[in-house]
Design an enzyme around this catalytic site. Sequence first.
Site, mmCIF file in Angstrom:
data_model
loop_
_atom_site.group_PDB
_atom_site.id
_atom_site.type_symbol
_atom_site.label_atom_id
_atom_site.label_comp_id
_atom_site.label_asym_id
_atom_site.label_seq_id
_atom_site.Cartn_x
_atom_site.Cartn_y
_atom_site.Cartn_z
ATOM 1 N N ASP A 42 0.853 -1.189 0.000
ATOM 2 C CA ASP A 42 0.000 0.000 0.000
ATOM 3 C C ASP A 42 0.896 1.248 0.000
ATOM 4 O O ASP A 42 1.894 1.315 0.710
ATOM 5 C CB ASP A 42 -0.899 0.002 1.240
ATOM 6 N N ILE A 43 0.511 2.240 -0.781
ATOM 7 C CA ILE A 43 1.331 3.451 -0.914
ATOM 8 C C ILE A 43 1.299 4.296 0.368
ATOM 9 O O ILE A 43 2.215 5.080 0.617
ATOM 10 C CB ILE A 43 0.859 4.268 -2.144
ATOM 11 N N ASN A 100 -12.782 -2.757 2.239
ATOM 12 C CA ASN A 100 -13.733 -1.646 2.264
ATOM 13 C C ASN A 100 -14.630 -1.760 1.040
ATOM 14 O O ASN A 100 -14.144 -1.834 -0.094
ATOM 15 C CB ASN A 100 -12.986 -0.306 2.256
ATOM 16 N N GLY A 106 -15.715 3.826 3.251
ATOM 17 C CA GLY A 106 -14.627 4.703 2.818
ATOM 18 C C GLY A 106 -13.842 4.143 1.650
ATOM 19 O O GLY A 106 -12.739 4.632 1.363
ATOM 20 N N GLN A 107 -14.367 3.132 0.957
ATOM 21 C CA GLN A 107 -13.649 2.584 -0.213
ATOM 22 C C GLN A 107 -13.375 3.698 -1.218
ATOM 23 O O GLN A 107 -14.275 4.434 -1.616
ATOM 24 C CB GLN A 107 -14.485 1.488 -0.900
ATOM 25 N N HIS A 113 -10.251 -4.979 -3.415
ATOM 26 C CA HIS A 113 -8.945 -5.227 -2.810
ATOM 27 C C HIS A 113 -9.118 -5.580 -1.351
ATOM 28 O O HIS A 113 -10.016 -5.070 -0.685
ATOM 29 C CB HIS A 113 -8.004 -4.020 -2.954
ATOM 30 N N HIS A 115 -6.990 -5.404 2.159
ATOM 31 C CA HIS A 115 -5.804 -4.904 2.851
ATOM 32 C C HIS A 115 -5.358 -6.008 3.807
ATOM 33 O O HIS A 115 -6.167 -6.502 4.606
ATOM 34 C CB HIS A 115 -6.139 -3.680 3.707
HETATM 35 P P1 DGP Z 1 -9.629 1.859 0.133
HETATM 36 O O1 DGP Z 1 -10.086 2.978 0.995
HETATM 37 O O2 DGP Z 1 -9.914 0.515 0.786
HETATM 38 O O3 DGP Z 1 -10.167 1.946 -1.280
HETATM 39 O O4 DGP Z 1 -8.059 1.966 0.089
HETATM 40 C C1 DGP Z 1 -7.310 2.195 -1.064
HETATM 41 C C2 DGP Z 1 -5.858 2.048 -0.708
HETATM 42 O O5 DGP Z 1 -5.122 2.130 -1.900
HETATM 43 C C3 DGP Z 1 -5.291 3.096 0.232
HETATM 44 O O6 DGP Z 1 -4.845 2.452 1.429
HETATM 45 C C4 DGP Z 1 -4.110 3.703 -0.507
HETATM 46 C C5 DGP Z 1 -3.880 2.735 -1.628
HETATM 47 N N1 DGP Z 1 -3.433 3.358 -2.872
HETATM 48 C C6 DGP Z 1 -4.028 4.384 -3.529
HETATM 49 N N2 DGP Z 1 -3.354 4.683 -4.649
HETATM 50 C C7 DGP Z 1 -2.314 3.817 -4.703
HETATM 51 C C8 DGP Z 1 -1.263 3.624 -5.639
HETATM 52 O O7 DGP Z 1 -1.139 4.318 -6.657
HETATM 53 N N3 DGP Z 1 -0.373 2.639 -5.356
HETATM 54 C C9 DGP Z 1 -0.480 1.863 -4.236
HETATM 55 N N4 DGP Z 1 0.454 0.915 -4.056
HETATM 56 N N5 DGP Z 1 -1.468 2.001 -3.344
HETATM 57 C C10 DGP Z 1 -2.365 2.979 -3.579
#
Ligand code: DGP
Length: 128
Positions: A42-43, A100, A106-107, A113, A115
């Site tokens: 996760d980023i 989520n 908050g998705q 996906h 986590h």
């Molecule tokens: P959610 O709220 O469950 O949709 O979380 C989306 C997650 O995705 C959040 O924890 C940050 C992650 N994320 C968003 N953009 C990127 C990206 O470009 N690369 C990566 N590796 N993760 C990302």
Amino acid sequence: MTMAPVDPSAPYDRDNIFAKILRGELPCTKVYEDEHALAFEDIHPQAPVHVLVVPKGEYVSWDDFSAKASADEIAGYMRAVGKVARELGLVESGYRMIANIGPDSGQLVPHLHVHLCGGTNLGRMIPA
Ligand code: DGP
């Protein structure tokens, strides 16, 4: 990047960030890949270990996936999530899986996906 909450009734958006990562158009720090799933860091990690596991098919949410994916896709994805947790060494210490789904969760990214978070005591499931 600012993202709007996912609209669960919207069709799958092929330009979402995870679709671009799956196509190799955006980089990721890959942790695992097989026929059915891709896992990457996760980023914005919220735990010492914070990995996202996505199915390769075009599914917005768990609702979408559970209703439309084939038995092979569902089994492959579930096995991949378990395998990633195992390979990350999380099984003994424990970990949390978060998916989520839709506005109240908050998705933000409209591609299913999970986590996988761990590497420390994660506290209460839903903070008060
Ligand atoms: P959610 O709220 O469950 O949709 O979380 C989306 C997650 O995705 C959040 O924890 C940050 C992650 N994320 C968003 N953009 C990127 C990206 O470009 N690369 C990566 N590796 N993760 C990302």
